[in-house]
Design a protein around this motif. Structure first.
Motif, short mmCIF file in Angstrom:
data_model
loop_
_atom_site.label_atom_id
_atom_site.label_comp_id
_atom_site.label_asym_id
_atom_site.label_seq_id
_atom_site.Cartn_x
_atom_site.Cartn_y
_atom_site.Cartn_z
N GLY A 23 4.86 0.74 3.75
CA GLY A 23 3.49 0.37 4.12
C GLY A 23 2.48 0.93 3.15
N THR A 24 2.63 2.20 2.80
CA THR A 24 1.74 2.82 1.82
C THR A 24 1.86 2.14 0.48
N ALA A 25 3.09 1.79 0.10
CA ALA A 25 3.30 1.12 -1.19
C ALA A 25 2.50 -0.18 -1.27
N PHE A 26 2.60 -1.01 -0.26
CA PHE A 26 1.89 -2.29 -0.30
C PHE A 26 0.38 -2.12 -0.13
N LEU A 27 -0.01 -1.13 0.64
CA LEU A 27 -1.44 -0.87 0.80
C LEU A 27 -2.06 -0.45 -0.53
N LYS A 28 -1.39 0.45 -1.23
CA LYS A 28 -1.88 0.90 -2.53
C LYS A 28 -1.77 -0.21 -3.58
N ALA A 29 -0.72 -1.03 -3.47
CA ALA A 29 -0.53 -2.13 -4.42
C ALA A 29 -1.69 -3.11 -4.38
N ALA A 30 -2.34 -3.23 -3.23
CA ALA A 30 -3.45 -4.17 -3.09
C ALA A 30 -4.69 -3.73 -3.86
N GLU A 31 -4.85 -2.43 -4.05
CA GLU A 31 -6.10 -1.91 -4.60
C GLU A 31 -6.44 -2.43 -6.00
N PRO A 32 -5.49 -2.46 -6.95
CA PRO A 32 -5.85 -2.93 -8.29
C PRO A 32 -6.16 -4.42 -8.35
N LEU A 33 -5.82 -5.16 -7.30
CA LEU A 33 -6.04 -6.61 -7.32
C LEU A 33 -7.49 -6.99 -7.10
N GLY A 34 -8.26 -6.11 -6.45
CA GLY A 34 -9.64 -6.43 -6.14
C GLY A 34 -9.72 -7.71 -5.32
N ASP A 35 -10.69 -8.56 -5.66
CA ASP A 35 -10.85 -9.83 -4.96
C ASP A 35 -10.33 -11.01 -5.79
N GLY A 36 -9.58 -10.68 -6.85
CA GLY A 36 -9.10 -11.73 -7.74
C GLY A 36 -8.14 -12.69 -7.06
N PRO A 37 -8.15 -13.97 -7.50
CA PRO A 37 -7.29 -14.98 -6.88
C PRO A 37 -5.89 -15.03 -7.46
#
Length: 212
Positions: free
Chosen positions: A86-100
């Protein structure tokens, strides 16, 4: 395919299928050095992820999809794996920002952030015989592939291959973290189940992406 929200949904569907196929293997690996339920737990979690992603709005960003994966895994996967993944995927989302869509640089940042989240949460490092021993080689391989100008799909393929090799490399290690560490020297000779499930999930990511 484009590395967008649809890719994440397809990746998680492929991961769920691959984990279900390997559930008995993961349980066996965990039975050797743990509680024996890693396959069961991961199968339950990823099975729940698929409908959770399907329920997202059509305009959901890749980051929103990863956060949905994270929260679903945290709430459905038992043992230590739920919080770690869960932490892995939560942190993985951060660098993506709002990009499509994810490019190669963002893929590397996503994998790095996921690995760093696991390290922070589990307080493990390379050589401890944990899933970090699959994640760190994956990150290193992804960075190397990106530096050579590889496509996002090829970067994921390099990461998956390194994770697979990293999982195998845990077999002779003596566990220094988690339940397996209680076994001391007896933990040697067994593959870490978390490293193996990491390899399965990252291989699904690469397979779905293709060599774009």
């Amino acid at each position: 395919m484009k590395l967008d929200t649809t890719w994440i949904e397809t990746w998680m569907g492929a991961s769920a299928a691959a984990i279900a196929e390997n559930k008995a293997l993961l349980n066996h690996l965990d039975r050797e050095i743990g509680d024996g339920d890693h396959g069961e737990n991961m199968d339950r979690g990823l099975t729940a992820v698929v409908p959770a992603l399907a329920a997202l709005p059509d305009d959901a960003t890749p980051a929103a999809a990863l956060r949905s994966v994270a929260m679903t895994l945290i709430s459905t996967v038992g043992g230590a794996s739920g919080p770690l993944y869960g932490t892995a995927f939560l942190k993985a989302a951060e660098p993506l920002g709002d990009g499509p869509e994810l490019d190669g640089t963002v893929v590397v940042a996503m994998l790095t952030a996921a690995r760093d989240g696991i390290v922070s949460r589990g307080k493990a490092e390379s050589g401890d015989k944990t899933m970090v021993d699959a994640w760190t080689p994956a990150v290193d391989a992804a960075r190397a592939a990106a530096a050579e100008g590889a496509s996002p799909g090829a970067i994921l393929d390099s990461a998956a291959a390194a994770a697979e090799a990293g999982a195998v490399a845990t077999e002779p290690m003596v566990a220094r973290k988690g339940r397996a560490s209680y076994l001391g020297e007896r933990s040697a000779g067994h593959r870490d189940p978390g490293a193996q499930s990491t390899a399965i999930i990252l291989r699904a990511a690469a397979t779905v992406a293709g060599d774009d």
